[in-house]
Design a protein around this motif. Structure first.
Motif, PDB file in Angstrom:
ATOM      1  N   SER A  53      -5.149 -17.042   7.441  1.00  0.00           N
ATOM      2  CA  SER A  53      -5.614 -15.993   6.302  1.00  0.00           C
ATOM      3  C   SER A  53      -4.810 -15.391   6.212  1.00  0.00           C
ATOM      4  O   SER A  53      -4.063 -14.348   5.702  1.00  0.00           O
ATOM      5  CB  SER A  53      -6.729 -15.702   6.115  1.00  0.00           C
ATOM      6  OG  SER A  53      -7.263 -15.204   7.527  1.00  0.00           O
ATOM      7  N   LYS A  54      -4.452 -14.643   7.427  1.00  0.00           N
ATOM      8  CA  LYS A  54      -3.374 -12.917   7.690  1.00  0.00           C
ATOM      9  C   LYS A  54      -1.907 -13.913   7.914  1.00  0.00           C
ATOM     10  O   LYS A  54      -1.245 -13.530   7.055  1.00  0.00           O
ATOM     11  CB  LYS A  54      -3.463 -13.166   8.953  1.00  0.00           C
ATOM     12  CG  LYS A  54      -4.842 -11.995   9.502  1.00  0.00           C
ATOM     13  CD  LYS A  54      -5.486 -10.978   8.888  1.00  0.00           C
ATOM     14  CE  LYS A  54      -6.548 -11.480   7.406  1.00  0.00           C
ATOM     15  NZ  LYS A  54      -6.439  -9.408   7.028  1.00  0.00           N
ATOM     16  N   LEU A  55      -1.543 -14.949   7.870  1.00  0.00           N
ATOM     17  CA  LEU A  55      -0.731 -15.507   6.974  1.00  0.00           C
ATOM     18  C   LEU A  55       0.462 -15.090   6.322  1.00  0.00           C
ATOM     19  O   LEU A  55       1.106 -15.135   5.706  1.00  0.00           O
ATOM     20  CB  LEU A  55      -0.045 -16.779   8.132  1.00  0.00           C
ATOM     21  CG  LEU A  55       1.668 -17.418   7.941  1.00  0.00           C
ATOM     22  CD1 LEU A  55       2.287 -16.521   8.609  1.00  0.00           C
ATOM     23  CD2 LEU A  55       1.293 -18.555   8.595  1.00  0.00           C
ATOM     24  N   ALA A  56      -1.107 -16.539   5.238  1.00  0.00           N
ATOM     25  CA  ALA A  56      -1.170 -15.683   3.827  1.00  0.00           C
ATOM     26  C   ALA A  56      -0.998 -14.130   2.979  1.00  0.00           C
ATOM     27  O   ALA A  56      -0.025 -14.397   1.946  1.00  0.00           O
ATOM     28  CB  ALA A  56      -2.008 -16.705   3.640  1.00  0.00           C
ATOM     29  N   ASN A  57      -1.827 -13.862   4.111  1.00  0.00           N
ATOM     30  CA  ASN A  57      -1.386 -12.180   3.144  1.00  0.00           C
ATOM     31  C   ASN A  57      -0.315 -11.995   3.309  1.00  0.00           C
ATOM     32  O   ASN A  57       0.504 -10.544   3.037  1.00  0.00           O
ATOM     33  CB  ASN A  57      -2.305 -10.841   3.938  1.00  0.00           C
ATOM     34  CG  ASN A  57      -3.747 -11.059   4.341  1.00  0.00           C
ATOM     35  OD1 ASN A  57      -4.817 -11.000   5.097  1.00  0.00           O
ATOM     36  ND2 ASN A  57      -4.116 -12.031   2.759  1.00  0.00           N
ATOM     37  N   TYR A 105      -8.429 -25.012   6.075  1.00  0.00           N
ATOM     38  CA  TYR A 105      -8.766 -25.182   7.351  1.00  0.00           C
ATOM     39  C   TYR A 105      -9.810 -24.117   8.189  1.00  0.00           C
ATOM     40  O   TYR A 105     -10.053 -23.602   8.372  1.00  0.00           O
ATOM     41  CB  TYR A 105      -7.517 -24.881   7.951  1.00  0.00           C
ATOM     42  CG  TYR A 105      -7.484 -25.203   9.818  1.00  0.00           C
ATOM     43  CD1 TYR A 105      -7.254 -26.182  10.508  1.00  0.00           C
ATOM     44  CD2 TYR A 105      -7.857 -24.253  10.656  1.00  0.00           C
ATOM     45  CE1 TYR A 105      -7.233 -26.775  10.952  1.00  0.00           C
ATOM     46  CE2 TYR A 105      -8.000 -24.219  11.649  1.00  0.00           C
ATOM     47  CZ  TYR A 105      -7.449 -25.526  12.283  1.00  0.00           C
ATOM     48  OH  TYR A 105      -7.657 -25.675  13.382  1.00  0.00           O
ATOM     49  N   ASN A 106     -10.760 -24.995   7.904  1.00  0.00           N
ATOM     50  CA  ASN A 106     -12.198 -23.953   8.107  1.00  0.00           C
ATOM     51  C   ASN A 106     -12.888 -25.284   9.335  1.00  0.00           C
ATOM     52  O   ASN A 106     -13.785 -25.425   9.820  1.00  0.00           O
ATOM     53  CB  ASN A 106     -13.318 -24.745   7.402  1.00  0.00           C
ATOM     54  CG  ASN A 106     -14.215 -23.230   6.610  1.00  0.00           C
ATOM     55  OD1 ASN A 106     -13.630 -22.416   7.494  1.00  0.00           O
ATOM     56  ND2 ASN A 106     -15.140 -23.335   6.514  1.00  0.00           N
ATOM     57  N   LEU A 107     -11.930 -25.149  10.656  1.00  0.00           N
ATOM     58  CA  LEU A 107     -12.574 -25.975  11.851  1.00  0.00           C
ATOM     59  C   LEU A 107     -12.552 -24.714  13.103  1.00  0.00           C
ATOM     60  O   LEU A 107     -14.129 -24.736  13.537  1.00  0.00           O
ATOM     61  CB  LEU A 107     -11.025 -27.097  12.042  1.00  0.00           C
ATOM     62  CG  LEU A 107     -11.570 -28.126  11.005  1.00  0.00           C
ATOM     63  CD1 LEU A 107      -9.848 -28.885  11.075  1.00  0.00           C
ATOM     64  CD2 LEU A 107     -12.418 -28.913  10.790  1.00  0.00           C
ATOM     65  N   PHE A 159     -10.953 -18.837  14.750  1.00  0.00           N
ATOM     66  CA  PHE A 159     -10.006 -17.777  15.005  1.00  0.00           C
ATOM     67  C   PHE A 159      -8.309 -18.336  13.981  1.00  0.00           C
ATOM     68  O   PHE A 159      -7.852 -18.179  13.821  1.00  0.00           O
ATOM     69  CB  PHE A 159      -9.856 -17.901  16.092  1.00  0.00           C
ATOM     70  CG  PHE A 159      -8.103 -16.949  17.168  1.00  0.00           C
ATOM     71  CD1 PHE A 159      -8.393 -15.170  16.987  1.00  0.00           C
ATOM     72  CD2 PHE A 159      -7.469 -17.547  17.162  1.00  0.00           C
ATOM     73  CE1 PHE A 159      -7.321 -14.974  16.816  1.00  0.00           C
ATOM     74  CE2 PHE A 159      -6.178 -16.541  17.883  1.00  0.00           C
ATOM     75  CZ  PHE A 159      -6.653 -15.675  17.688  1.00  0.00           C
ATOM     76  N   PHE A 160      -8.469 -19.168  14.379  1.00  0.00           N
ATOM     77  CA  PHE A 160      -6.968 -20.542  14.098  1.00  0.00           C
ATOM     78  C   PHE A 160      -7.844 -20.392  12.394  1.00  0.00           C
ATOM     79  O   PHE A 160      -5.982 -19.825  11.255  1.00  0.00           O
ATOM     80  CB  PHE A 160      -6.720 -21.471  14.336  1.00  0.00           C
ATOM     81  CG  PHE A 160      -6.458 -21.946  15.257  1.00  0.00           C
ATOM     82  CD1 PHE A 160      -5.705 -20.685  16.653  1.00  0.00           C
ATOM     83  CD2 PHE A 160      -6.606 -23.149  16.074  1.00  0.00           C
ATOM     84  CE1 PHE A 160      -5.200 -20.842  17.533  1.00  0.00           C
ATOM     85  CE2 PHE A 160      -6.565 -23.082  17.975  1.00  0.00           C
ATOM     86  CZ  PHE A 160      -5.605 -21.791  18.261  1.00  0.00           C
ATOM     87  N   GLN A 205      -0.689 -19.249  14.248  1.00  0.00           N
ATOM     88  CA  GLN A 205      -0.363 -20.365  13.457  1.00  0.00           C
ATOM     89  C   GLN A 205       0.146 -20.881  12.727  1.00  0.00           C
ATOM     90  O   GLN A 205       1.185 -19.251  11.180  1.00  0.00           O
ATOM     91  CB  GLN A 205      -1.895 -19.846  12.649  1.00  0.00           C
ATOM     92  CG  GLN A 205      -3.826 -20.496  13.576  1.00  0.00           C
ATOM     93  CD  GLN A 205      -2.854 -22.389  14.014  1.00  0.00           C
ATOM     94  OE1 GLN A 205      -3.620 -23.051  13.366  1.00  0.00           O
ATOM     95  NE2 GLN A 205      -3.063 -22.466  15.384  1.00  0.00           N
ATOM     96  N   LYS A 206       0.582 -21.982  11.669  1.00  0.00           N
ATOM     97  CA  LYS A 206       1.459 -22.286  10.862  1.00  0.00           C
ATOM     98  C   LYS A 206       0.512 -22.623   9.093  1.00  0.00           C
ATOM     99  O   LYS A 206      -0.339 -23.066   9.277  1.00  0.00           O
ATOM    100  CB  LYS A 206       2.636 -22.993  10.599  1.00  0.00           C
ATOM    101  CG  LYS A 206       3.681 -22.004  11.566  1.00  0.00           C
ATOM    102  CD  LYS A 206       4.625 -22.993  11.994  1.00  0.00           C
ATOM    103  CE  LYS A 206       5.718 -22.274  12.705  1.00  0.00           C
ATOM    104  NZ  LYS A 206       6.815 -23.444  12.414  1.00  0.00           N
ATOM    105  N   LEU A 207       1.299 -22.005   8.380  1.00  0.00           N
ATOM    106  CA  LEU A 207       0.412 -22.337   7.179  1.00  0.00           C
ATOM    107  C   LEU A 207      -0.063 -24.058   7.742  1.00  0.00           C
ATOM    108  O   LEU A 207       1.532 -25.026   7.024  1.00  0.00           O
ATOM    109  CB  LEU A 207       0.322 -22.304   5.870  1.00  0.00           C
ATOM    110  CG  LEU A 207       0.430 -20.616   5.552  1.00  0.00           C
ATOM    111  CD1 LEU A 207       0.812 -20.707   4.396  1.00  0.00           C
ATOM    112  CD2 LEU A 207      -0.729 -20.876   5.519  1.00  0.00           C
ATOM    113  N   ASP A 208      -1.205 -25.001   6.577  1.00  0.00           N
ATOM    114  CA  ASP A 208      -0.655 -26.684   6.040  1.00  0.00           C
ATOM    115  C   ASP A 208      -1.029 -26.516   4.575  1.00  0.00           C
ATOM    116  O   ASP A 208      -2.120 -26.503   4.827  1.00  0.00           O
ATOM    117  CB  ASP A 208      -1.295 -26.841   7.333  1.00  0.00           C
ATOM    118  CG  ASP A 208      -1.766 -29.302   6.893  1.00  0.00           C
ATOM    119  OD1 ASP A 208      -0.761 -29.197   5.868  1.00  0.00           O
ATOM    120  OD2 ASP A 208      -2.881 -29.222   7.716  1.00  0.00           O
TER     121      ASP A 208
END
Length: 308
Positions: free
Chosen positions: A195-199, A184-186, A189-190, A175-178
């Motif tokens: 959230s892991k990309l944010a880490n 993004y709570n849809l 898994f995404f 995923q990429k951040l928007d």
């Protein structure tokens, strides 16, 4: 002949999976006497195994957890296994920013040192909301730790050289951040992947901001680990995952090795702000190395947790 071929193929697959589960172990024997370590979510899984490993090296270990009863039980186990009585627990709910602020105030009053901060606690792929109105994955996995780290950063600098180790996951790559919808709570898994990309971005930007100030930052992917994250799901899902984990996952002790490596290794210190897998520096996907996005997320996070 067909039956024999099937058996041979099955055995080959079985041993291949077992081989794939092998992990490198941290071989650095550095002692941590006189050092203080704070581990979020240290009452179970990777966090508890990390606590045991660092307590065995002589560190004073503070585990920060939501459930006081589970934390007390974990403290007794960590003390017994490590033969170190300098293990304590404190209450922290990363899904509540007031709890994070109260925890930091209490920690700074009680503890005179903070040498290693391990941002371990995580919320799996679920659709829920924190007390502050953030998606549970973003709120716990990123924003809670973002605020915690910033509020304790002064103490980390005072105790330099110090380290911040943040657990992420290889699923960041999906995923990429928007920035129009960080929550993004849809799709569960995404949501987790973001959230892991944010880490990853957080760890990179923290490393940049603290460069030359005695604090180094590391993002760690521990692997697919046999932890208790499935407790948030249905019985059927847990049953299926139990089989998959038996086939593909590693133990919590093995999963903790890269965390321990980044907490103690001089070799890891060369790669501050980097991403680590299996006790060595690894390469991130190009979009996850974007310093501009990392800075933008940091600034957005400051506003969301009201630090700016």
């Amino acid at each position: 002949m067909y039956l024999l071929s099937t058996v041979v193929a099955s055995l080959a697959v079985f041993f291949l999976l077992k081989w794939m589960k092998k992990r490198r172990y941290c071989t650095d024997v550095k002692r941590l006497d006189g050092k203080t370590v704070l581990i979020t979510g240290g009452s179970s899984g990777i966090g508890k195994e990390t606590a045991v490993a660092l307590a065995m090296r002589g560190a004073r270990v503070v585990i920060a957890c939501r459930d006081a009863d589970r934390a007390e039980k974990a403290v007794r186990e960590i003390k017994s296994r490590s033969r170190n009585l300098a293990v304590v627990c404190m209450e922290l709910d990363l899904a509540n920013l007031r709890s994070v602020r109260n925890f930091c105030k209490s920690f700074l009053q009680k503890e005179k040192r903070l040498d290693i901060l391990i941002n371990n606690a995580a919320m799996p792929a679920i659709l829920d909301w924190t007390d502050d109105g953030f998606s549970m994955c973003l709120g716990v996995n990123h924003l809670g730790h973002f605020l915690l780290t910033n509020l304790l950063l002064g103490r980390l600098k005072e105790c330099a050289p110090s380290r911040v180790v943040t657990l992420t996951c290889s699923s960041y790559k999906y995923q990429k951040l928007d920035f129009q919808d960080l929550n993004y709570n849809l799709l569960p898994f995404f949501t987790y992947c973001r959230s892991k990309l944010a880490n990853v971005y957080f760890s990179h930007e923290l490393g940049r901001l603290t460069q030359g100030k005695g604090v180094t930052s590391y993002a760690v992917h521990p692997g697919f680990v046999q932890s208790e994250w499935t407790c948030h799901y249905s019985f059927l899902f847990r049953a299926v995952m139990r089989v998959l984990m038996w086939m593909f996952s590693v133990s919590c002790e093995a999963g903790a090795q890269t965390v321990v490596y980044c907490a103690v290794s001089d070799e890891a210190a060369i790669h501050g702000g980097g991403y680590f897998v299996d006790c060595r520096a690894a390469t991130l996907r190009p979009f996850a190395r974007d310093a501009g996005v990392a800075k933008k997320l940091w600034e957005a996070s400051e506003r969301l947790v009201k630090l700016a």
